[in-house]
Motif scaffolding. Sequence first.
Motif, PDB file in Angstrom:
ATOM      1  N   ILE A 106       0.894  -1.178   0.187  1.00 18.92           N
ATOM      2  CA  ILE A 106       0.073   0.160  -0.001  1.00 18.92           C
ATOM      3  C   ILE A 106       0.812   1.273  -0.073  1.00 18.92           C
ATOM      4  N   PRO A 107       0.773   2.158  -0.863  1.00 16.65           N
ATOM      5  CA  PRO A 107       1.464   3.302  -1.075  1.00 16.65           C
ATOM      6  C   PRO A 107       1.465   4.232   0.328  1.00 16.65           C
ATOM      7  N   GLY A 108       2.577   4.958   0.714  1.00 17.04           N
ATOM      8  CA  GLY A 108       2.612   5.735   1.580  1.00 17.04           C
ATOM      9  C   GLY A 108       1.773   7.043   1.715  1.00 17.04           C
ATOM     10  N   ASP A 109       1.213   7.441   0.637  1.00 12.21           N
ATOM     11  CA  ASP A 109       0.471   8.575   0.399  1.00 12.21           C
ATOM     12  C   ASP A 109      -0.845   8.517   1.304  1.00 12.21           C
ATOM     13  N   PRO A 110      -1.193   9.462   2.137  1.00 12.31           N
ATOM     14  CA  PRO A 110      -2.011   9.302   3.193  1.00 12.31           C
ATOM     15  C   PRO A 110      -3.553   9.156   2.387  1.00 12.31           C
ATOM     16  N   ASN A 111      -3.842   9.586   1.110  1.00 10.86           N
ATOM     17  CA  ASN A 111      -5.052   9.421   0.581  1.00 10.86           C
ATOM     18  C   ASN A 111      -5.174   7.978   0.290  1.00 10.86           C
ATOM     19  N   TYR A 112      -4.372   7.018   0.339  1.00 14.36           N
ATOM     20  CA  TYR A 112      -4.636   5.669   0.296  1.00 14.36           C
ATOM     21  C   TYR A 112      -4.714   4.834   1.647  1.00 14.36           C
ATOM     22  N   ASN A 138      -2.620   0.179   6.205  1.00 16.13           N
ATOM     23  CA  ASN A 138      -1.552   0.781   6.546  1.00 16.13           C
ATOM     24  C   ASN A 138      -0.402   1.029   5.636  1.00 16.13           C
ATOM     25  N   ALA A 139       0.224   2.053   5.523  1.00 22.82           N
ATOM     26  CA  ALA A 139       1.356   1.996   4.485  1.00 22.82           C
ATOM     27  C   ALA A 139       2.066   0.848   4.625  1.00 22.82           C
ATOM     28  N   GLY A 140       2.627   0.291   3.505  1.00 23.93           N
ATOM     29  CA  GLY A 140       3.634  -0.777   3.467  1.00 23.93           C
ATOM     30  C   GLY A 140       2.921  -2.056   3.591  1.00 23.93           C
ATOM     31  N   ASP A 141       1.617  -2.233   4.080  1.00 20.04           N
ATOM     32  CA  ASP A 141       1.035  -3.335   4.286  1.00 20.04           C
ATOM     33  C   ASP A 141       0.580  -3.804   2.764  1.00 20.04           C
ATOM     34  N   GLU A 142       0.463  -5.208   2.581  1.00 18.32           N
ATOM     35  CA  GLU A 142       0.232  -5.871   1.265  1.00 18.32           C
ATOM     36  C   GLU A 142      -1.197  -5.781   1.040  1.00 18.32           C
TER      37      GLU A 142
END
Length: 521
Positions: A317-323, A328-332
């Motif tokens: 998952i991208p680090g962009d907070p919109n996502y 969580n960022a980095g989770d697959e």
Amino acid sequence: MGHAVSSLKGATKPLCANVSAVLLVAGLAGCTVADGASLPSRDDGITDIVASTPIVADLARHVAGDAARVTSLIPNTADPHTYELTLRDVRNLANADVAFNNGLLLEQQSVLRTMDNGVLPGVEVVSLADVAANHGATVIPLVENLALDSVWLGIRAQGIGARHGGSSHSEMHLSVTDVEGPGDAAAYITGTFGQPEVFFNSRDGFDASRGYEGDTATLPVDAHTHMSWSFSKPGTYTLHLRASLVPDEGKPPEHIADQTVRFNVGTEDGASKKIDSGHYDIAVNADDNSINFVGDGGTFDPQKAVVSVPNRTLQPIPGDPNYRFLGNAGDETYLLPQAVLGKHVHGELDPHLWHNAKNAMAYVKVIRDKLIGVDPDHAAEYQQNAQDYLDELGRLDREVKGKIDTIPEHRRHLVTAHDGYAYFADAYGLDIAGFVTPNPEMEPSARDIVTLTRTLENLKVPAVFIEPTMAGRTRELQQIADRLGVSVCQIRSDTLDEKAPTYVDLMRTNAESMAECLSSA
């Protein structure tokens, strides 16, 4: 003026009684129009034509001549794909005797709906591209890039739902009411600048009280859009769907169908049809009240088919907070990609017919016949004006073909910022070698940039073409061209401007630009 509209314009007043002093001083015979700046009116006895785009308005003016007044809703240099009408435009529509738009979803759905609802009862709104084939126009299907390593899955609205009170300008709602599966599921559109627009997200639950404000996608009828689909864990997911048709703005939705669709994420099962490649849509059909998978291989009942989400789609998952709605960022997450970025709603047919002068001639014939129908008193003038203009367009067609023929054959490769020139290429012998995105509202993917770069390198294309009105939104194409030493030249597509104030000027300047830029060493 003709009897068909005289009751709307005021049949009891003397014909032309309120025509401006400018016209009277000019000594024009009958109800003629010399002042192009005047606006539609019910009080002066002049036949009023209201057109959606500057190009449609220009074609109409050549047929109308001095016998009718033409008003364009969308001004020169404005993009018909995104333009929103004003209150003044609504007033102009209320005074129209006939209205013309391009159709085939070129204009905003809101523009088409306002045109339909804004004219008086009995006034016809004509979508030229929809009927031009009856006068010899060639219509080209939209073809999209299917070079994906997983299925490209979107959503689609089919049919107009006449039994539900629907029309060509109705809207379809597709809602996700529940998701069963081992993890969270979501679908979204990645818009301009990478901003996601969420269709549904099971992570925050399904609250029926939100109605159509949550977990619902809206489409014009007979349109489709692309979508990204995300799943947090492997396993089988079942989405519960509900579809409704909104016949017209302000009216309550009419229920169409309920359906479940399955996704196998990183797993397999014994489904009779596995949808795992090519282009498919979850399609709502308002004519037969169904929801099916529709795509390259045909139409499939969701109860007998399953969408395959392979393990190779797993990504962080991208680090962009919109996502953050994905986790969580980095989770697959397992992600079926949208493949092309940007909110991209379109129909099945390419709406840019006018880039073939023979198609513009078909438009002119439709306009001529409709004008004669509403204003038969000036039928002879409309017939002669149309014939004179058709002769001019015939010469234009030969001139453009002659210009393109001067380009060495191995250099007849057209590369543009977006895909809007299939008709020009088909009519005049060019190859659409590439474009940054299928339409101007999309953001290019990394794949798009690499593919376009290789195209320019391998074909040794000497020039790429950018529309003047899009110069600020085509940085990717300009950067690629600068890096490869390729010229950047101008081309015009959907509107008119000072350098090309008429349709003939637009076609001529495009042909001249291509001949000059593609023939250069």
